[in-house]
Design an enzyme around this catalytic site. Structure first.
Site, PDB file in Angstrom:
ATOM      1  N   TYR A 156     -15.529  24.676  88.433  1.00  0.00           N
ATOM      2  CA  TYR A 156     -15.545  23.230  88.161  1.00  0.00           C
ATOM      3  C   TYR A 156     -16.877  22.819  87.523  1.00  0.00           C
ATOM      4  O   TYR A 156     -16.958  21.866  86.759  1.00  0.00           O
ATOM      5  CB  TYR A 156     -15.282  22.453  89.456  1.00  0.00           C
ATOM      6  CG  TYR A 156     -14.719  21.066  89.216  1.00  0.00           C
ATOM      7  CD1 TYR A 156     -13.509  20.896  88.541  1.00  0.00           C
ATOM      8  CD2 TYR A 156     -15.401  19.937  89.650  1.00  0.00           C
ATOM      9  CE1 TYR A 156     -13.001  19.631  88.315  1.00  0.00           C
ATOM     10  CE2 TYR A 156     -14.893  18.665  89.431  1.00  0.00           C
ATOM     11  CZ  TYR A 156     -13.691  18.517  88.763  1.00  0.00           C
ATOM     12  OH  TYR A 156     -13.191  17.264  88.540  1.00  0.00           O
ATOM     13  N   LYS A 163     -18.761  14.342  88.280  1.00  0.00           N
ATOM     14  CA  LYS A 163     -18.018  13.576  89.297  1.00  0.00           C
ATOM     15  C   LYS A 163     -18.967  13.033  90.372  1.00  0.00           C
ATOM     16  O   LYS A 163     -18.725  11.951  90.918  1.00  0.00           O
ATOM     17  CB  LYS A 163     -16.922  14.438  89.935  1.00  0.00           C
ATOM     18  CG  LYS A 163     -15.786  14.819  88.986  1.00  0.00           C
ATOM     19  CD  LYS A 163     -15.054  13.611  88.428  1.00  0.00           C
ATOM     20  CE  LYS A 163     -13.765  14.006  87.729  1.00  0.00           C
ATOM     21  NZ  LYS A 163     -13.174  12.882  86.966  1.00  0.00           N
TER      22      LYS A 163
END
Ligand code: NAP
Length: 256
Positions: A156, A163
């Site tokens: 990720y 995020k």
């Protein structure tokens, strides 16, 4: 029966195809009576977004590449003309260059970092600023995040950092806009098989692992994310702001 979103008008950014989380949200909002505008990033997807919009009787479909300030300004000018006001905004947008979503995070280039943070986190700030004058009677803004903001999830990478910034931005925006009755929240969704998700290396094993380890022993659907968005965007969530709501079958609650 009256819908929870009757009389409410807003815009959903991030519908690309039927698998998009934003499409699940749009379906739920329309079913509850909301008037919705959709956006598309460029000519490449305009036709498919217009076709989807027609399925739900949505007539307002506008361009918006969130990296372009002029397009954001034009979007809110057009929404002001068509709707007169805004009650909600859904930000369901993220992007990072493919090479930054594989291998080691330590190798992330300056440019990949800049792009990921610009498209995936700064865009919420720019859109909230644009929506603010139209949210005359207060409003609700919802963005989409993922557990990789809280813990290191292999693959990720820079998107996790983006995020984290996005979730922090939610809190700062909630603080700024709360006095005007504008709420800002994030939904931390479990993995859903979409175009954006397939760009993450090892995404298929991520789906499998989540389903095995989550307390509910399954993955989530776009419609379930849509239902949580309905709660935050409607008056049901009227006292909720600055929150990150996990819609992940409980995965985040597990230590192992
Ligand atoms: P998706 O259908 O591919 O949606 C991503 C959207 O971002 C697309 O509509 C894409 O438009 C748009 N976008 C990218 N760059 C943009 C730009 N410069 N300007 C305007 N729009 C831009 O995938 P999704 O999974 O539903 O993603 C929606 C959100 O949910 C993202 O924030 C994602 O991180 C988040 N999320 C996803 C999952 C998951 O497992 N799927 C889990 C948690 C959170 P184009 O198609 O035109 O590029």
């Amino acid at each position: 029966m009256a819908g929870l979103m009757d009389g409410k008008k807003g815009v959903v950014l991030g519908v690309t195809n039927k698998r998009s989380i934003a499409w699940g949200i749009t379906q739920v909002l329309r079913a509850e009576g909301a008037e919705v505008a959709l956006t598309y990033q460029g000519k490449r997807v305009e036709e498919s977004v217009r076709t989807l919009a027609a399925e739900l009787d949505i007539s307002v479909v506008l361009p918006c590449d969130v990296t372009e300030d002029a397009q954001i300004d034009a979007l809110f000018a057009a929404l002001g003309e068509r709707f007169g006001k805004l009650d909600f905004l859904v930000h369901s947008i993220a992007f990072a260059p493919k090479e930054a979503l594989e291998g080691e995070f330590v190798n992330t280039s300056r440019e990949a970092f800049r792009i990921a943070l610009d498209v995936s986190a700064y865009s919420l700030v720019a859109l909230a600023r644009g929506a603010r004058p139209l949210m005359k009677d207060g409003g609700s803004i919802v963005t989409l995040t993922y557990y990789g903001a809280e813990k290191a999830v292999p693959g990720y990478n820079v998107m996790g950092v983006a995020k984290s910034a996005l979730e922090s931005a939610v809190r700062y925006l909630a603080s700024d806009l709360g006095p005007e009755g504008i709420r800002v929240n994030a939904i931390s969704a479990g993995p859903v098989n979409t175009v954006a998700a397939r760009g993450i290396s090892g995404f298929t094993s991520m789906l499998k692992l989540h389903a095995e380890r989550a307390p509910l022993r399954r993955n989530v659907t776009q419609l379930e994310v849509g239902q949580a968005a309905l709660y935050l965007l409607s008056d049901l969530g009227s006292a909720v702001t600055g929150e990150v709501l996990h819609v992940d079958a409980g995965y985040h609650a597990m230590g192992m």
